[in-house]
Design a protein around this motif. Structure first.
Motif, mmCIF file in Angstrom:
data_model
loop_
_atom_site.group_PDB
_atom_site.id
_atom_site.type_symbol
_atom_site.label_atom_id
_atom_site.label_comp_id
_atom_site.label_asym_id
_atom_site.label_seq_id
_atom_site.Cartn_x
_atom_site.Cartn_y
_atom_site.Cartn_z
ATOM 1 N N UNK A 169 0.806 -1.217 0.000
ATOM 2 C CA UNK A 169 0.000 0.000 0.000
ATOM 3 C C UNK A 169 0.841 1.269 0.000
ATOM 4 N N UNK A 170 2.105 1.155 0.412
ATOM 5 C CA UNK A 170 2.967 2.326 0.526
ATOM 6 C C UNK A 170 4.083 2.386 -0.516
ATOM 7 N N UNK A 171 4.087 1.436 -1.441
ATOM 8 C CA UNK A 171 5.107 1.406 -2.494
ATOM 9 C C UNK A 171 4.420 1.576 -3.842
ATOM 10 N N UNK A 172 4.484 2.763 -4.431
ATOM 11 C CA UNK A 172 3.796 2.981 -5.710
ATOM 12 C C UNK A 172 4.391 2.136 -6.831
ATOM 13 N N UNK A 173 3.507 1.474 -7.564
ATOM 14 C CA UNK A 173 3.893 0.660 -8.729
ATOM 15 C C UNK A 173 4.806 -0.507 -8.357
ATOM 16 N N UNK A 174 4.513 -1.160 -7.247
ATOM 17 C CA UNK A 174 5.246 -2.362 -6.862
ATOM 18 C C UNK A 174 4.848 -3.492 -7.802
#
Length: 237
Positions: free
Chosen positions: A202-207
């Motif tokens: 939820x806290x890593x964009x584009x994982x």
């Protein structure tokens, strides 16, 4: 959805403990894919104490999702990867005899070396990823090597999360933002678990992908492998 690649090293460790073929590593890899995982990861080490080089060869025709081979790009490892041609190779700076991965690459000091290795893999159609700590300078250095992706080394996050410190995610979020700006794909792995993986995603964009082995196999001892794979998939949606 973030993809789940299951590291099956621990299955090999259990097999090797008795010297036979129980559990059957190849069958487990096929079953994990049937259960819904989008990839299989292996990390052969020079002493072959868990995954053997022959395992990589035997797995290649059976992995129909994404085959990811991790390791330190020494000569034997490079030869193995070029022979098996996995969809992805993840370069990890493991010392010989290391129990497990303990740090990311210094992409500044090792830039020339990594660039040469990555060029060879990419010339053979193999996507490359570099294992890195969430340090902005290392992300910038990774970009200069020509790698397609980075894999964020998540042990520090997992440790802080277990202590109740959710701010431990902040260096990873900043690293991911920079990686996105540099057009680097983002993978992650090490000590991710059912407890922390959803918060991390939820806290890593584009994982794009997580590689999980030790926690997933340990959780499966209690909850069942099929069930655990699908619990991860639910959290990664």
């Amino acid at each position: 959805m973030t993809k789940l690649s299951v590291n099956i090293n621990k299955i090999a460790t259990l097999r090797n403990a008795r010297g036979g073929n129980v559990p059957d590593l190849l069958k487990v890899a096929v079953d994990i894919q049937k259960f819904g995982a989008q990839g299989i990861t292996i990390h052969p080490r020079p002493d072959e104490r868990h995954i053997r080089y022959q395992d990589a060869r035997d797995l290649r025709p059976l992995v129909y999702t994404e085959f990811n081979i991790e390791g330190n790009p020494q000569h034997n490892f490079i030869d193995l990867v070029l022979e098996c041609k996995p969809e992805q190779v993840t370069l990890v700076p493991d010392a010989i005899g290391a129990i497990t991965s303990s740090s990311g690459w210094d992409t500044l000091k090792n830039q020339a070396y990594l660039s040469e290795v990555i060029k060879e893999f990419k010339n053979n159609g193999i996507r490359t990823s570099i294992f890195v700590d969430p340090v902005l300078e290392m992300i910038e250095g990774a970009k200069k090597t020509g790698t397609d992706r980075i894999e964020l080394y998540t042990e520090a996050f997992a440790n802080q999360y277990s202590l109740g410190n959710k701010k431990g995610i902040e260096p990873y979020t900043k690293a991911a933002i920079l990686a996105n700006e540099l057009n680097l794909g983002i993978n992650a792995g090490h000590d991710l678990s059912l407890d922390n993986v959803q918060f991390f995603k939820q806290n890593i964009p584009n994982l794009l992908e997580v590689s999980i082995g030790h926690a997933l196999i340990s959780e499966a001892l209690y909850l069942g492998l099929d069930n655990v794979v699908n619990m991860y998939l639910h959290k990664l949606k």
